[in-house]
Write an enzyme that holds these catalytic residues in place. Structure first.
Site, PDB file in Angstrom:
ATOM      1  N   ILE A  11       3.614  -3.535  17.198  1.00  0.00           N
ATOM      2  CA  ILE A  11       4.982  -3.853  17.631  1.00  0.00           C
ATOM      3  C   ILE A  11       5.570  -2.753  18.513  1.00  0.00           C
ATOM      4  CG2 ILE A  11       6.220  -2.883  15.634  1.00  0.00           C
ATOM      5  CD1 ILE A  11       7.896  -5.601  15.791  1.00  0.00           C
ATOM      6  N   ASP A  34       7.765   1.416  10.004  1.00  0.00           N
ATOM      7  CA  ASP A  34       8.933   2.295  10.102  1.00  0.00           C
ATOM      8  C   ASP A  34       8.526   3.669  10.629  1.00  0.00           C
ATOM      9  OD1 ASP A  34      11.573   3.175   9.808  1.00  0.00           O
ATOM     10  OD2 ASP A  34      11.392   3.514   7.654  1.00  0.00           O
ATOM     11  N   SER A 121       8.499  -6.562   4.763  1.00  0.00           N
ATOM     12  CA  SER A 121       8.305  -6.460   3.305  1.00  0.00           C
ATOM     13  C   SER A 121       6.908  -6.788   2.801  1.00  0.00           C
ATOM     14  CB  SER A 121       9.330  -7.311   2.533  1.00  0.00           C
ATOM     15  OG  SER A 121      10.602  -6.715   2.573  1.00  0.00           O
ATOM     16  N   THR A 122       5.955  -7.088   3.686  1.00  0.00           N
ATOM     17  CA  THR A 122       4.632  -7.504   3.210  1.00  0.00           C
ATOM     18  C   THR A 122       3.655  -6.342   3.057  1.00  0.00           C
ATOM     19  OG1 THR A 122       3.782  -7.996   5.431  1.00  0.00           O
ATOM     20  CG2 THR A 122       4.869  -9.792   4.240  1.00  0.00           C
TER      21      THR A 122
END
Length: 183
Positions: A11, A34, A121-122
């Site tokens: 990403i 993140d 969240s995965t």
């Protein structure tokens, strides 16, 4: 016609108006996507996150905030906090939907035409991947029905398992209002 794109990749390399960061509540960076966004985006992202923290004390689960993209090829980073999976006993589905929806609303507020999502969240938060992808796709499809500015939504999968799940689910979409690309 609005479009949903499926991408197998990183990403942080996406050339879009905004990428979404699967952040933690501190907004100070962490692991996974993140950490990659903070490392590759440079100090400017962290500095803006610290300003947001000083103003509002971080970012709650399901909420979203926006910063510059620093050194990344996108213009903005929308930081959202997905839920940690607790066996479905802590409103995780609704909180994940809220994280996607608030990210989309923020993109719309800034009149962005495209946005790229990771698989929120995965990873270390252990949300079941199929369930998370169903929530993300459903939320995006509902939003695209009535929004004004967003035209292109990118689902960027870093791992092959998520990519294959999205590929399967997106191949089942039947609508004449949205084109699905990258299958």
């Amino acid at each position: 016609m609005k479009r949903i794109h499926l991408v197998y990749g990183d990403i942080t390399t996406q050339k879009v108006d905004a990428i979404v960061n699967a952040a933690n509540t501190s907004l100070l960076g962490g692991g996974g996507v993140d950490g990659a966004i903070h490392r590759k985006g440079g100090e400017q992202i962290l500095a803006e996150c610290q300003k947001i923290r000083n103003k509002q004390g971080g970012c709650a689960v399901g909420e979203a905030v926006i910063t510059t993209a620093g050194l990344l090829p996108s213009h903005y980073v929308i930081h959202t906090v997905g839920p940690i999976w607790q066996d479905g006993q802590a409103n995780e589905d609704q909180l994940l939907k809220k994280a996607y929806l608030n990210s989309l609303k923020l993109a719309e507020k800034y009149q962005l035409s495209n946005i790229a999502f990771p698989n929120i969240s995965t990873g270390v938060y252990h949300f079941p991947k199929v369930q998370a992808s169903e929530i993300s796709i459903e939320t995006v499809l509902e939003f695209l029905e009535y929004n004004q500015y967003l035209q292109d939504i990118y689902f960027v999968c870093f791992d092959k398992e998520n990519f294959q799940i999205y590929q399967h689910l997106l191949s089942q979409i039947q609508t004449d209002k949205i084109q699905v690309l990258g299958l």
